[in-house]
Motif scaffolding. Sequence first.
Motif, short mmCIF file in Angstrom:
data_model
loop_
_atom_site.label_atom_id
_atom_site.label_comp_id
_atom_site.label_asym_id
_atom_site.label_seq_id
_atom_site.Cartn_x
_atom_site.Cartn_y
_atom_site.Cartn_z
N ASP A 45 7.62 24.12 -15.96
CA ASP A 45 7.29 23.17 -16.68
C ASP A 45 7.11 21.73 -16.40
N ARG A 46 7.08 21.56 -14.50
CA ARG A 46 7.08 20.07 -14.54
C ARG A 46 5.96 20.19 -13.82
N LEU A 47 4.56 19.58 -12.85
CA LEU A 47 4.07 18.86 -12.98
C LEU A 47 3.37 17.90 -12.04
N ARG A 48 3.50 17.29 -10.95
CA ARG A 48 3.23 15.33 -10.30
C ARG A 48 1.61 15.86 -9.64
N VAL A 49 0.71 15.16 -10.19
CA VAL A 49 -0.27 14.27 -9.63
C VAL A 49 -0.69 12.96 -9.28
N CYS A 50 -1.21 12.61 -7.74
CA CYS A 50 -1.91 11.21 -7.51
C CYS A 50 -2.91 11.82 -6.97
N LEU A 51 -3.71 10.72 -7.86
CA LEU A 51 -4.52 10.26 -7.77
C LEU A 51 -4.99 9.97 -6.61
N GLY A 52 -6.89 9.59 -5.80
CA GLY A 52 -7.21 8.94 -4.70
C GLY A 52 -8.22 7.93 -5.56
N SER A 53 -8.66 7.22 -4.36
CA SER A 53 -9.47 5.82 -4.70
C SER A 53 -9.82 6.41 -5.95
N PRO A 54 -10.45 6.00 -6.34
CA PRO A 54 -12.00 6.09 -7.34
C PRO A 54 -13.53 5.81 -7.05
N PRO A 55 -13.98 7.04 -8.08
CA PRO A 55 -15.80 6.90 -6.99
C PRO A 55 -16.04 5.80 -7.21
N ILE A 56 -16.18 4.60 -7.98
CA ILE A 56 -16.73 3.94 -7.85
C ILE A 56 -15.98 2.62 -7.73
N VAL A 57 -16.62 1.87 -7.30
CA VAL A 57 -15.85 0.03 -7.23
C VAL A 57 -17.10 -1.09 -6.79
N LEU A 58 -17.03 -2.39 -7.93
CA LEU A 58 -17.11 -3.32 -7.57
C LEU A 58 -17.51 -4.09 -6.57
N LYS A 59 -18.77 -4.07 -6.38
CA LYS A 59 -19.15 -4.96 -5.07
C LYS A 59 -20.06 -5.95 -5.47
N ASN A 60 -19.38 -6.69 -5.15
CA ASN A 60 -20.68 -8.18 -6.22
C ASN A 60 -20.59 -8.30 -7.61
N GLY A 61 -20.00 -7.75 -8.31
CA GLY A 61 -19.99 -7.71 -9.45
C GLY A 61 -21.02 -6.51 -9.88
N LYS A 62 -21.39 -5.79 -8.81
CA LYS A 62 -21.98 -4.32 -9.31
C LYS A 62 -21.39 -3.43 -8.79
N PRO A 63 -21.36 -2.45 -10.04
CA PRO A 63 -20.44 -0.62 -9.45
C PRO A 63 -21.86 -0.52 -7.80
N GLU A 64 -20.77 0.16 -7.40
CA GLU A 64 -21.12 1.40 -6.21
C GLU A 64 -20.53 2.59 -6.10
N PHE A 65 -21.19 2.86 -5.28
CA PHE A 65 -20.60 5.12 -5.55
C PHE A 65 -19.89 4.48 -3.85
N VAL A 66 -18.86 5.31 -4.22
CA VAL A 66 -17.82 5.56 -2.74
C VAL A 66 -17.28 7.35 -2.78
N GLU A 67 -17.30 7.23 -1.91
CA GLU A 67 -16.45 8.72 -1.84
C GLU A 67 -14.50 8.74 -1.88
N SER A 68 -14.03 9.20 -2.57
CA SER A 68 -13.18 8.94 -3.66
C SER A 68 -12.29 9.64 -1.90
N VAL A 69 -11.03 8.89 -1.50
CA VAL A 69 -10.28 8.93 -0.94
C VAL A 69 -8.81 9.35 -1.24
N ARG A 70 -9.23 10.42 -0.33
CA ARG A 70 -7.87 11.56 -0.74
C ARG A 70 -6.49 11.33 -0.55
N PRO A 71 -5.06 10.50 -1.40
CA PRO A 71 -4.04 9.94 -0.60
C PRO A 71 -3.29 11.20 -0.53
N ILE A 72 -2.37 10.73 0.74
CA ILE A 72 -1.71 11.93 1.61
C ILE A 72 0.42 12.01 1.63
N THR A 73 0.27 11.10 0.76
CA THR A 73 1.83 11.87 0.10
C THR A 73 1.44 10.75 -1.45
#
Length: 161
Positions: free
Chosen positions: A107-135
């Motif tokens: 009855d319990r589940l825990r999830v840790c999300l990695g980095s988002p696949p979109i980052v703002l660079k110089n005010g513009k969205p840039e698509f990047v690969e999400s990095v998976r967490p290890i802890t």
Amino acid sequence: MNRLLFLGLFVLCGCSDSTPPDSQCILGEWVVVDFRSPKATEDRGQRRKHAIISEGTWSEQFQGDTFEDFEYAIDPSKSPKELDLTYTDSSGRHLKVRAIYEIVDEDRLRVCLGSPPIVLKNGKPEFVESVRPITFEAKDGPVISYRRKTKRAEWFFGTRD
């Protein structure tokens, strides 16, 4: 006939010696009981939000009453266990968030999300690969703890009136 039904429920509910596969254990409706974001120790505003997980679709409630739908894939053979959530943005691009998960108990589940696949660079969205967490630390993405809202037997068979 009753013996077969009982045996089926016995196995389905995890009451046997063998544990059901993660692909079955995560199905159901879940309620957020703890949400830790990288920017704060705890985001109490996310508590009581829901996730509804069915085969192939993970629907997560983030803002208000609206749900966002993701396709998901899990790999329980990895350590920690891996989860990929894929969604389509407004331009039709498929974006993947890499994550890890653990089923704490039935009855319990825990999830840790990695980095988002979109980052703002110089005010513009840039698509990047999400990095998976290890802890299970809220470094690049949140750690979300859920408790099951409906028991697994109710999820599969419904409740009787």
